[in-house]
Each structure stands twice: as C-alpha cells, then as structure tokens.
Design an enzyme around this catalytic site. Structure first.
Site, PDB file in Angstrom:
ATOM      1  N   GLU A 199      33.364  16.212  38.234  1.00 21.38           N
ATOM      2  CA  GLU A 199      33.609  17.900  37.686  1.00 21.38           C
ATOM      3  C   GLU A 199      32.300  19.173  39.220  1.00 21.38           C
ATOM      4  OE1 GLU A 199      32.472  20.067  33.630  1.00 21.38           O
ATOM      5  OE2 GLU A 199      34.193  18.372  33.103  1.00 21.38           O
ATOM      6  N   GLU A 201      38.370  13.020  30.530  1.00 19.93           N
ATOM      7  CA  GLU A 201      37.407  13.783  29.759  1.00 19.93           C
ATOM      8  C   GLU A 201      37.828  15.073  28.780  1.00 19.93           C
ATOM      9  OE1 GLU A 201      33.568  16.230  30.392  1.00 19.93           O
ATOM     10  OE2 GLU A 201      32.961  14.386  32.210  1.00 19.93           O
TER      11      GLU A 201
END
Length: 451
Positions: A169, A357
């Site tokens: 991320e 995720e």
C-alpha cells in the site's frame, strides 16, 4: 443469501490470512534489530490514539509456531507476512543480521511444514530510523537502500518462497507518512511526498528485479489499496473532484508500473513529481507483474473542496445511515470490492489478481470464552460473495487474504481496533478463536470448532 461454499471459488483459489511485521512481532529491540520509524513514532508520545505501541504487540516473534498452527487448523493454506527491514539490516544498509534472517527462515520453514504457503511482503511501512534521518523515501538513494534489503532477503529465502510482494500500500504509507503526517515518520511536506512517490515507484522496480534475479521462476507482485470514489453531485466540479481523488489516491501508485505514466493532469497535487524524474526513470518504473494484490476497505463520496488549492474532499455518502460502520468509522460496502477488481482487470496488464487484504474492526467482547462477532462474519460472507461474482464475470481473481489472522497493533489507532479472526488478550497473550474464525473453519474444512 445462498450460503457460500469453498467449491464456489475453484480448486486454484488461495485462502490466506495476512499480517505485518511491526503489527505483530514485538521483540522491537531483540537480537540485533535496529529501530524503525514506527518505533520512534510510537515512543514519541501523543501520536497513537490510545498511546500504545508495537514493542510487544502479539509477540509473534516468539509465538509464531502456535499462531501458524492455528492458521492451518482454521483451514487456511497461505500466510502473508512482511519483513522488518531493521531486523534484517539494523542500520538500514550495510551490516546484515544473521539473527534477523534466521527468524524469517524459521517462519518460512514452519509454514511449509504445516502445509501453508508463505507469501512474503518485502516492505510494510517499517523503514529503518537510520534511513529516515538520511531523508527516507524522499532521498533518491532509497532506491538502492531498498535494493540491499531485497537482495539480502530473497537471497536467503528465495529457495523456498515462490510468492513475493514488493510493497504494501504505497497509497497509505506515502500520503499519511509524508504529506499528512498521521503515520510514521510524521512528515508534512508536499515536495517530500512527491519525491517519495517517485522514489518508491523506482524502488518497486528495483525490488522486482532483485526477486527475479535471486529466485528465478518466482511469482512477483505488489499490493495496492483501492478506494473507489462516488461523485457527490451532478455538477462538473464534483466530477473533476472525483477524478482528482482517484488520480491522487489510487491511480498514481498503480499506473506508472503498468507503463501508463503519472496521472498528473487530473490531480494538481501530483504535478511536482516531474521535477524528480531523470534519464531512464519512466522505463525503470515499469514492471511486468505476475500478479497484483488488491486491497479494499471502503469507498467515499467525493465533492469539490471549498478550500483554494485543494480540488477534492472525501465525504460520507448521502445514504450513509444504511451502511454498517466499522470501529474505524468506515462504511461497509461489499460492492466496492468487485468494482475495484473489475477496474484493475480493466487495465489489461496483469494476468492474476489476489485480494491481499480485506477485513473489518469491530468492538469485540470476550464473554465466557467466546467472541460472537456476527457483524464480522457477515462482512466476510458479503465481500466473498462479491469476489465470487467477479470470478463469474471473468475477472482473474485467484485468492483472498483476511485482514487479519489475529487482533494486532493498528498503527496510529493503537491496540483498540480489533480486526482479527482470533482474539488476543494483550495482558496474557492468550488467543481465542472468534465466531468468524469458526465460520471460516467450516467454510474451508478446518478442524477448529467451538467448545
């Protein structure tokens, strides 16, 4: 709703759980480990909501055999975990810690012995403090610093690990760490943010090359969080705001590696990046990914900002009250997951997608040895239904990783938010499977049952 079955996802579908080094390992200064920016950030006082830190976290450093055995017992066949950079290179570069690499080697071996496939993320936000003092990701030298980490880790683990992710991320650790200051290292600077965006993109290419050099045949990817915008109104300025949000929060981290360049025309926030681009950089940003990790938690309505110089502002949607709201204050909208999977597939550049995720924090309570987390179970059921829907439409999504296996340190929010399938008593470190964990055990044919 028809109950989900494992068979709905096919035999080639990976079922996993995920965690990050700083959030679970503890042992923050053990066995040669150097300090990370998160050690400094959490020890500084006043920067974490509940004033906790990851010094002990869930003590995975010492309890990994117990945790991995429970992962397998719940029926999961993959464990995603990250490497603590200062545990491997205590000074950030130079001296390699044998003890640090030995730890990760033991984790990999334990996974394989249990029939769990290890998925390794090279960087999940814990830059060595020593490198932050030299400018961190805003320093172009960070590209080679990261290359040293990749060379050391893949050189040791590449004979057994075949699934690698370069970054976790960038769309979180860059804006929150270098622009807004809410995460480590707590910097608030537009120029340093713009520099860091470019250098992380270059480091992504450097890391992918290191993996392929040391582990030929490995599957190489990276992960991105996607926050899809809804336009808050019909006016053109609101549509421009939504485009700017999408460019600054999503596309800028994904598209350069796909050969599409930076989307600077849609987001003035990004227009300073070009001052950091040199020579062959545009080509060096491009990576031939084997897969991409898609990470999704929420979506926003986006409106034109009333503040000069800022084009967009994210808002709750008008029908906000119809959504479940997590302990993080996030709207629960499962359709956003299938939307982002379609969007990423639409680039036509990556052969495989994985949801690396997805999960939710709720105010869980341990009562008489049980955690009845009905909302989390519904969350997973509904999001997995969207994954199944995307697969039926031809989107090549081949796996799903829950965030997370157990409760852990949730960055600037501290220990209060609980995301886990397994409850952790932070005083005793006792693990208790929640009802959502039992639900997955039934779905996946695991052996964990209540009572």
């Amino acid at each position: 709703m028809t109950e989900l079955r494992r068979e709905d996802f096919g035999d080639d579908f990976t079922w996993g759980v995920a965690h990050a080094a700083y959030q679970v390992e503890g042992a923050w200064d053990a066995d040669d480990k150097g300090p990370s920016i998160w050690d400094t950030f959490t020890h500084g006082g006043g920067r974490v909501f509940d004033k906790t830190n990851g010094d002990v976290a869930t003590d995975f450093y010492h309890r990994y055999p117990e945790d991995l055995a429970l992962v397998r017992a719940m029926g999961f066949d993959a464990q995603r975990f990250s490497i603590s950079w200062p545990r491997v290179l205590p000074d950030g570069v130079g001296r390699v810690s044998t003890k640090g690499l030995d730890f990760y080697s033991r984790v990999v071996d334990t996974c394989l012995e249990l029939g769990i496939e290890p998925w390794v993320t090279l960087y999940h936000w814990d830059l060595p403090e020593a490198l932050h003092r030299r400018g961190g990701w805003a320093n172009r030298d960070s590209v080679e610093w990261f290359g040293e980490l990749a060379d050391a880790v893949v050189g040791r683990l590449g004979d057994r690990v075949t699934r690698w992710m370069v970054f976790n991320e960038p769309g979180t650790f860059l804006p929150f760490g270098y622009l807004l200051g809410g995460h480590a290292p707590g910097v608030r600077s537009l120029r340093r943010f713009q520099a860091a965006v470019h250098h992380v993109g270059l480091a992504q290419g450097r890391g992918a090359a290191a993996i392929r050099a040391a582990a030929p045949g490995a599957s190489v990817g990276t992960t991105h969080i996607f926050t899809p915008p809804d336009v808050a109104g019909d006016r053109p300025r609101h549509r421009r705001a939504a485009r700017a949000f999408d460019a600054a929060m999503n596309r800028v981290y994904v598209e350069p590696s796909l050969g599409l360049g930076y989307p600077m025309d849609d987001a003035p926030l990004l227009r300073g990046i070009e001052r950091y681009v040199r020579g062959s950089d545009e080509a060096d940003l491009v990576v031939d990914w084997d897969f991409l990790g898609v990470q999704y938690y929420q979506r926003f309505a986006v409106a034109a900002a009333p503040v000069p110089g800022l084009r967009f502002v994210p808002l709750f949607r008008k029908d906000h009250k119809r959504f479940d709201i997590t302990a993080m204050g996030w709207e629960v909208d499962p359709t956003g997951l299938s939307d982002v999977l379609r969007t990423v597939h639409g680039y036509g550049k990556v052969p495989e997608l994985f949801v690396t995720e997805n999960g939710a924090a709720y105010p869980d309570h341990l009562v008489d040895g049980r955690v009845h987390d009905v909302r989390r179970t519904a969350y997973y059921r509904d999001h997995l239904a969207e994954v199944a829907r995307a697969r039926r439409e031809g989107v090549p999504v081949h796996g799903y990783f829950c965030w997370s296996y157990c409760d852990n340190f949730e960055w600037a929010a501290g220990l209060r938010p609980r995301f886990g399938l397994v409850h952790v008593d932070y005083e005793t470190q006792r693990r208790t499977v929640k009802d959502s964990g039992y639900w997955f055990s039934r779905l996946l044919g695991g052996t964990v049952t209540p009572g």
